[in-house]
Design an enzyme around this catalytic site. Structure first.
Site, short mmCIF file in Angstrom:
data_model
loop_
_atom_site.label_atom_id
_atom_site.label_comp_id
_atom_site.label_asym_id
_atom_site.label_seq_id
_atom_site.Cartn_x
_atom_site.Cartn_y
_atom_site.Cartn_z
N ASP A 171 0.83 -1.21 0.00
CA ASP A 171 0.00 0.00 0.00
C ASP A 171 0.87 1.26 0.00
OD1 ASP A 171 -2.27 1.82 0.92
OD2 ASP A 171 -3.28 -0.11 0.96
N ASP A 180 -1.47 2.11 18.21
CA ASP A 180 -2.39 0.99 18.06
C ASP A 180 -1.91 -0.01 16.99
OD1 ASP A 180 -4.56 0.01 19.38
OD2 ASP A 180 -6.06 1.20 18.30
N ASP A 221 10.19 0.04 1.68
CA ASP A 221 9.58 1.09 0.87
C ASP A 221 10.13 0.97 -0.55
OD1 ASP A 221 8.93 3.43 -0.47
OD2 ASP A 221 9.41 4.76 1.21
N ASP A 226 13.89 2.70 0.36
CA ASP A 226 14.49 2.76 1.68
C ASP A 226 13.80 1.75 2.59
OD1 ASP A 226 12.29 4.04 3.27
OD2 ASP A 226 12.62 5.70 1.89
N HIS A 235 -3.58 6.25 3.65
CA HIS A 235 -4.40 5.12 3.21
C HIS A 235 -3.93 3.79 3.80
CE1 HIS A 235 -5.61 2.08 0.09
NE2 HIS A 235 -6.73 2.76 0.11
N VAL A 246 -4.06 -3.30 17.15
CA VAL A 246 -3.95 -4.07 18.40
C VAL A 246 -5.27 -4.03 19.16
CG1 VAL A 246 -2.75 -4.28 20.60
CG2 VAL A 246 -1.49 -3.54 18.56
N ASN A 249 -6.06 -3.75 24.07
CA ASN A 249 -5.08 -2.88 24.74
C ASN A 249 -5.75 -1.66 25.35
OD1 ASN A 249 -5.68 -1.64 22.32
ND2 ASN A 249 -3.59 -1.00 21.86
N ASN A 327 -13.84 0.95 -7.20
CA ASN A 327 -14.98 1.81 -6.87
C ASN A 327 -15.66 2.45 -8.07
OD1 ASN A 327 -14.13 1.32 -4.21
ND2 ASN A 327 -12.79 3.12 -4.26
N ALA A 342 -8.18 -6.91 -9.20
CA ALA A 342 -9.49 -7.45 -8.79
C ALA A 342 -9.97 -8.59 -9.69
CB ALA A 342 -10.52 -6.32 -8.76
N SER A 398 -11.24 -0.27 -0.68
CA SER A 398 -9.99 -0.29 0.09
C SER A 398 -10.21 -0.65 1.54
CB SER A 398 -9.35 1.11 0.08
OG SER A 398 -8.59 1.31 -1.07
CA LIG Z 1 -6.62 -1.00 20.13
CA LIG Z 2 10.39 5.67 3.20
#
Ligand SMILES: [Ca+2]
Ligand SMILES: [Ca+2]
Ligand SMILES: [Ca+2]
Ligand SMILES: [Ca+2]
Length: 459
Positions: A171, A180, A221, A226, A235, A246, A249, A327, A342, A398
């Site tokens: 992505d 989180d 990336d 990198d 996104h 998570v 928590n 979409n 898709a 998405s």
């Molecule tokens: Ca959480």
């Molecule tokens: Ca980067």
């Protein structure tokens, strides 16, 4: 709800050539078993047109990425088609996120604050507390897990996912510092600990595990080349949280699989587009580093054989793929515009259409298709993580795709031996349908996680 349409994201678009300065790129595949001499003449031809092979892919043997000056590109492309040992030569194409809109009305929403530069990867946090029966991270319950019965599965079966189950998010990157997400970030064990000179392998500038990438701790990336796949768009962070924020928590939201790992594979830039050549690199990495599930919440209207070949390779390696339907509001089985990945028919690749939250029907903007789309899943006004320790509400296929990726992560954590055919059967027998989904997607609705776990627990 005010919706902001992001530039170029509404209809999955594509331009035939990806231009980087004064150069263009091609993806060229030599036929299997091409002898080095023939290979040499093809390489010679590329060089004679001023082209350069800048990458060789392992995931699709014989596939190379070629860079050439603008004015030579068409000539080179035409010339390569004439070689009997060239299976295909095609332009590198662009893909965009399958995001329909962003509304900032979530309970904790604030505008995504995007860091200008990649932040350092924080250390592994303290082990998560034991799961609490009534976790107070509530955000996703009404919009996502609730509609699949996943919350009941967490509580009844104690099934909250396993860090060994890795969901690769291919992505715009992931905010790996998000409180989180940090605890669920995948960690490359070959790039952790200290090297022989006492330096941290995470930052020593050495490819300690010899996988071809220096200091790749949480992913890579591929768009900026990198090892910090930070999300400068927002996104990918939203997508990652829907699959595996998570849970338990007491903070923010919970993904469908609250303890699965997230591998961050960035190939889409801050401007909102990525190339097939970089997407293929991401698929190659996911395969090499043994992801369990790959989520692809992006697409484009142009078919690309090299991209299909790469998805096929991940499938042959046993990796589950979950992809956004797109979409454009069209039936993928018949009309144009098409949507890829898709529409790829690959074993273990599941395409997901988006549902409204309220009436649980397929949205007017979601692509669908009894053959091309497999499942429906909540995808309108879904709240999840965004960069800067924030949450925001977004809509698009998405957002539907990672819900399914998280559900499959939860299922595969519980029963890691399940094969594609087993997943097909589970989906065929255990969905909750609304009248529209029944006739618009192959498995007639959204996953019924309670029924699935009931079936699995007696097997
Ligand atoms: Ca959480
Ligand atoms: Ca980067
Ligand atoms: Ca490495
Ligand atoms: Ca290192």
């Amino acid at each position: 709800v005010t919706k902001m349409r992001l530039k170029g994201l509404v209809v999955l678009g594509c331009s035939l050539f990806v231009t980087s300065g004064q150069t263009k790129e091609l993806l060229v595949k030599m036929k299997a078993g091409v002898h080095s001499e023939q290979n040499y003449s093809i390489q010679n031809f590329i060089t004679s047109r001023g082209g350069e092979v800048i990458q060789e892919y392992e995931i699709v043997p014989g596939l190379v990425r070629v860079q050439v000056r603008d004015e030579e590109a068409q000539d080179l492309l035409n010339g390569l088609q004439l070689f009997s040992n060239v299976e295909y030569a095609i332009p590198n194409m662009k893909r965009t996120p399958a995001l329909f809109g962003v509304s900032q009305n979530g309970p904790l929403a604030s505008a995504a604050r995007v860091e200008a530069r990649d932040p350092a990867i924080p250390p592994v946090p303290a082990p998560l507390r034991e799961w609490k029966k009534d976790p107070t991270d509530y955000l996703n319950y009404p919009t996502a897990a609730h509609y699949n019965g996943t919350r009941k599965v967490w509580e009844k079966y104690g099934a909250i996912g396993d860090s060994k189950t890795v969901i690769a998010v291919l992505d715009t990157g992931v905010d790996y510092t998000h409180p989180d997400l940090l605890g669920n970030m995948w960690r490359n064990l070959g790039e952790s600990g200290v090297d022989s000179s006492g330096q941290s392998k995470e930052t020593n500038g050495i490819d300690d595990d010899g996988n071809g990438f220096v200091d790749d701790v949480v992913g890579y990336d591929f768009s900026n080349k990198d090892a910090l796949p930070y999300d400068d768009h927002s996104h990918g962070t939203h997508v990652a949280g829907l699959a595996a924020a998570v849970g338990g928590n007491g903070y923010g939201s919970a993904g469908q699989c609250p303890r699965c790992s997230i591998m961050a594979l960035k190939f889409i830039t801050a401007e909102g587009s990525g190339t097939d050549a970089d997407a293929i690199s991401g698929l190659e990495y996911a395969m090499k580093m043994k992801a369990t599930v790959i989520n692809s919440s992006w697409g484009g209207s142009e078919f690309n054989q090299a991209l299909l070949d790469a998805f096929k390779a991940t499938s042959a390696a046993g990796i589950v793929n979950v992809v956004a339907a797109g979409n454009a509001g069209t039936d993928l089985d018949r009309s144009t515009p098409d949507a890829y990945p898709a529409e790829f028919r690959v074993p273990g690749l599941y395409t997901v259409s988006a549902l409204y939250e309220v009436n649980i029907n397929i949205t007017w903007w979601s692509n669908y298709g009894k053959k091309a789309s497999h499942l429906s899943q909540g995808g309108a006004d879904i709240t999840s993580t965004v960069p800067g320790a924030s949450y925001a509400t977004m809509s698009g296929t998405s957002m539907a795709s990672p819900g399914v990726a998280g559900c499959l992560g939860l299922i595969l954590s519980y029963k890691p031996t399940l094969k594609f055919a087993d997943l097909d059967r589970l989906m065929d027998k255990n969905t909750i349908g609304d009248p529209r989904s029944m006739s618009m997607v192959k498995y007639r609705g959204r996953l019924d996680m309670q029924k699935i776990f009931k079936t699995l627990s007696v097997q």
